[in-house]
Design an enzyme around this catalytic site. Structure first.
Site, PDB file in Angstrom:
ATOM      1  N   GLY A  82      16.212  -1.346  48.655  1.00 19.82           N
ATOM      2  CA  GLY A  82      17.122  -0.301  49.126  1.00 19.82           C
ATOM      3  C   GLY A  82      18.370  -0.190  48.263  1.00 19.82           C
ATOM      4  O   GLY A  82      18.673  -1.067  47.455  1.00 19.82           O
ATOM      5  N   ARG A  92      26.310   2.441  51.020  1.00 20.23           N
ATOM      6  CA  ARG A  92      27.633   2.349  51.658  1.00 20.23           C
ATOM      7  C   ARG A  92      28.475   1.184  51.155  1.00 20.23           C
ATOM      8  O   ARG A  92      29.663   1.083  51.470  1.00 20.23           O
ATOM      9  CB  ARG A  92      27.462   2.278  53.182  1.00 20.23           C
ATOM     10  CG  ARG A  92      27.184   3.641  53.796  1.00 20.23           C
ATOM     11  CD  ARG A  92      26.980   3.551  55.284  1.00 20.23           C
ATOM     12  NE  ARG A  92      25.673   3.017  55.621  1.00 20.23           N
ATOM     13  CZ  ARG A  92      25.379   2.474  56.805  1.00 20.23           C
ATOM     14  NH1 ARG A  92      26.309   2.376  57.728  1.00 20.23           N
ATOM     15  NH2 ARG A  92      24.165   2.019  57.039  1.00 20.23           N
TER      16      ARG A  92
HETATM   17  C1  UD1 Z   1      15.439  -1.053  59.467  1.00 19.29           C
HETATM   18  C2  UD1 Z   1      14.456  -0.871  60.617  1.00 19.29           C
HETATM   19  C3  UD1 Z   1      15.248  -0.840  61.927  1.00 19.29           C
HETATM   20  C4  UD1 Z   1      16.033  -2.121  62.080  1.00 19.29           C
HETATM   21  C5  UD1 Z   1      16.927  -2.327  60.868  1.00 19.29           C
HETATM   22  C6  UD1 Z   1      17.579  -3.676  60.936  1.00 19.29           C
HETATM   23  C7  UD1 Z   1      12.662   0.487  59.708  1.00 19.29           C
HETATM   24  C8  UD1 Z   1      12.035   1.823  59.661  1.00 19.29           C
HETATM   25  N1  UD1 Z   1      13.761   0.364  60.426  1.00 19.29           N
HETATM   26  O1  UD1 Z   1      16.269   0.078  59.480  1.00 19.29           O
HETATM   27  O2  UD1 Z   1      14.357  -0.687  63.016  1.00 19.29           O
HETATM   28  O3  UD1 Z   1      16.813  -2.076  63.262  1.00 19.29           O
HETATM   29  O4  UD1 Z   1      16.163  -2.280  59.648  1.00 19.29           O
HETATM   30  O5  UD1 Z   1      18.517  -3.791  59.909  1.00 19.29           O
HETATM   31  O6  UD1 Z   1      12.158  -0.431  59.108  1.00 19.29           O
HETATM   32  N2  UD1 Z   1      13.900  -1.248  51.934  1.00 19.29           N
HETATM   33  C9  UD1 Z   1      13.021  -1.278  50.876  1.00 19.29           C
HETATM   34  N3  UD1 Z   1      12.348  -0.134  50.555  1.00 19.29           N
HETATM   35  C10 UD1 Z   1      12.498   1.003  51.245  1.00 19.29           C
HETATM   36  C11 UD1 Z   1      13.404   1.019  52.337  1.00 19.29           C
HETATM   37  C12 UD1 Z   1      14.076  -0.128  52.663  1.00 19.29           C
HETATM   38  O7  UD1 Z   1      12.854  -2.304  50.209  1.00 19.29           O
HETATM   39  O8  UD1 Z   1      11.841   1.988  50.882  1.00 19.29           O
HETATM   40  C13 UD1 Z   1      14.603  -2.489  52.288  1.00 19.29           C
HETATM   41  C14 UD1 Z   1      16.105  -2.407  52.204  1.00 19.29           C
HETATM   42  O9  UD1 Z   1      16.567  -2.850  50.931  1.00 19.29           O
HETATM   43  C15 UD1 Z   1      16.547  -3.364  53.307  1.00 19.29           C
HETATM   44  C16 UD1 Z   1      15.430  -3.258  54.315  1.00 19.29           C
HETATM   45  O10 UD1 Z   1      14.317  -2.740  53.647  1.00 19.29           O
HETATM   46  O11 UD1 Z   1      16.612  -4.694  52.877  1.00 19.29           O
HETATM   47  C17 UD1 Z   1      15.812  -2.357  55.482  1.00 19.29           C
HETATM   48  O12 UD1 Z   1      16.095  -1.092  54.977  1.00 19.29           O
HETATM   49  P1  UD1 Z   1      17.203  -0.188  55.617  1.00 19.29           P
HETATM   50  O13 UD1 Z   1      17.239   1.107  54.935  1.00 19.29           O
HETATM   51  O14 UD1 Z   1      18.466  -0.956  55.723  1.00 19.29           O
HETATM   52  O15 UD1 Z   1      16.545   0.016  57.049  1.00 19.29           O
HETATM   53  P2  UD1 Z   1      17.272   0.534  58.306  1.00 19.29           P
HETATM   54  O16 UD1 Z   1      17.266   2.001  58.276  1.00 19.29           O
HETATM   55  O17 UD1 Z   1      18.542  -0.163  58.457  1.00 19.29           O
END
Ligand code: UD1
Ligand code: CA
Length: 477
Positions: A11, A15
């Site tokens: 990700g 922010r």
């Molecule tokens: C995610 C969860 C949410 C949970 C929250 C906790 C999903 C759909 N939602 O939301 O239910 O409450 O985490 O913090 O999973 N990442 C990738 N590749 C991507 C997208 C994300 O590697 O394509 C990684 C990010 O770097 C991060 C993690 O996955 O470490 C979570 O991603 P983030 O975008 O923060 O998810 P949230 O929307 O916060």
């Protein structure tokens, strides 16, 4: 049961508003992702893989440094957490057993909590287990939606939730255990039919429920463990929470901490029982403080060891060794390679770099010691300087034991001072001094009598001089 760990770290961390990837921001001794990997370490996973994407080069280089056993898979486009795990499984090949998935930004997760989650999951032969927590403010997080019997029905993202679902305060921490085969099958069925148009890992829970595969919620005893980090304000709150946790552990192990709010000890530093930390102390990296030592107030130690019963007051030290019963400060600067043996002293406005001081050797005031070896029970006078740098090369000064250097001695390296030698005040020592010699290296003093009265006649100094000379003449006459 074979275990595999997948850390999601692709990700953007928008922010954070940072050139440094979010996962690499430091938090009391480790990066965010470093904390997550440390929490997962006791699981004894056969393989650990991190999914990288945004600034993949930087994240990969960091992982190679802190955890070379971790492999990476590239998620070129961040199409969601489900997509990320699918890419991870493809990279891993045919994994079986338990797959543990962790968001890379939950640094307060305790290893015990993760261990308990994985054990509960494996003992129940569940298809999937999610770490849940009841939080006062669930804003922005996925909610755990229960069915009529209290079982998990699905996980809903806030932006896809109904008003009733938004009122749920039980959240998804982003930490899971899955059965590998079940996970692989469910990921193939994910759609992007949601507000963000992404593949949500969380959707596999509803898929399992629909096919009657068992899913579980493992509740974290302390919701703090599940806190993520999205901006610098959250990073600061996490840091304060971790500080409190570390200080509590230290105090329970017998360390006295006068002001826990201003005592910042990295997870990588150690403090023995009966050490005392005064206010405003930072112990960073691989620093260690032995029993009976007193550190602070106002001390920063980086990769520095402090021996038993030592005292360190208002000092900054980097890669230094402070021996037992040594006294440092107030106002001292120890740089890499400073090694102060037992019962030594480094006093006020003293800087020491790449130099060893033998047992009982003292450098009490206003001195720079660079590139030197000093023997035992030697006293370096006030205002001594070690001229170690010619402008192109650095050279070494060797001083023996029981040496006494007088105030304002300058050593022009390379130079050697024998055991038991003395120097005269104000000497510039560029030639070796044999044992027991007094080295005098300064211009002879010349008094030009009456100079003030002749050239500064009528000043207070001239009048004072005349009065003093008259009194002397009177006494003599
Ligand atoms: C995610 C969860 C949410 C949970 C929250 C906790 C999903 C759909 N939602 O939301 O239910 O409450 O985490 O913090 O999973 N990442 C990738 N590749 C991507 C997208 C994300 O590697 O394509 C990684 C990010 O770097 C991060 C993690 O996955 O470490 C979570 O991603 P983030 O975008 O923060 O998810 P949230 O929307 O916060
Ligand atoms: Ca998040």
């Amino acid at each position: 049961m074979t275990r595999t760990v997948i850390v999601l770290a692709a990700g953007e961390g928008k922010r954070m508003k940072s050139d440094l990837p979010k996962m690499l921001h430091p938090l009391l001794g480790r990066s965010l992702v470093g904390h997550v990997l440390a929490a997962a370490a006791p699981l004894g996973a056969e393989r650990t893989l991190a999914v990288v994407g945004n600034r993949a080069d930087q994240v990969t280089a960091h992982l190679a440094e802190i955890a070379p056993e971790v492999s990476t898979a590239l998620q070129a486009q961040q199409n969601g957490t489900g997509h990320a795990v699918r890419i991870a499984l493809e990279a891993l090949g045919d994994v079986a057993g338990t797959v543990v998935v962790l968001n890379g930004d939950v640094p307060l997760l305790r290893p015990e909590t993760l261990q308990a989650l994985v054990e509960a999951h494996e003992n129940a032969s569940a298809a999937a287990t999610v770490l849940g927590a009841e939080v006062p403010n669930p804003t922005g997080l996925g909610r755990l939606v229960r069915d009529a019997d209290g079982g998990l029905a699905r996980i809903v993202e806030e932006r896809d939730a109904t008003p009733e679902q938004r009122a749920i305060r039980e959240i998804n921490a982003g930490i899971y255990a899955f059965d590998a085969a079940a996970l692989r099958a469910a990921l193939a069925k994910l759609t992007t039919d949601n507000d963000q148009g992404e593949e949500y890992l969380t959707d596999v829970f509803a898929l399992f429920v629909a096919e009657g595969s068992p899913v579980r919620v493992h509740l974290a005893a302390d919701a703090v463990e599940t806190l993520g980090c999205n901006d610098r304000a959250e990073l600061a709150s996490l840091r304060a929470l971790l500080r409190d946790r570390i200080n509590l552990d230290l105090m329970r192990s017998g360390v006295t901490i006068i002001d826990p709010a201003t005592t910042w000890v990295d997870v990588t530093a150690t403090v023995e029982r009966d050490a005392l930390l005064e206010p405003n102390v930072q112990l960073r990296g691989a620093s260690s403080v032995a029993s009976g030592a007193v550190v602070g107030p106002d001390v920063t130690l980086i990769d520095t060891s402090v021996g038993e019963q030592a005292q360190v007051v208002r000092a900054h030290a980097v890669q230094a060794e402070i021996g037992p019963n040594v006294s440092v400060g107030p106002y001292a600067y120890l740089r890499p390679g400073a090694r102060i043996a037992r019962k030594g002293k480094v006093g006020t406005f003293v800087e020491i770099k790449n130099a060893s001081l033998g047992e009982g050797t003292k450098v009490p005031h206003l001195t720079y010691v660079g590139d030197a070896t000093i023997g035992e029970h030697t006293n370096i006078g006030a205002g001594n300087l070690f001229a170690n740098y010619s402008g192109t090369t650095k050279s070494h000064t060797t001083i023996g034991s029981h040496v006494k250097t007088s105030c304002d001695t300058t050593f022009v390296a390379p130079v050697t001072i024998g055991d038991g030698a003395y120097t005269a005040a104000g000497s510039v020592i560029g030639k070796d001094v044999p044992p027991g010699a007094l080295a005098v290296a300064r211009a002879h003093q010349r008094n030009i009598e009456g100079w003030v009265q002749r050239t500064r006649g009528g000043t207070a100094s001239a009048e004072a001089a005349e009065r003093a000379l008259k009194e002397q003449a009177g006494e003599e006459g």
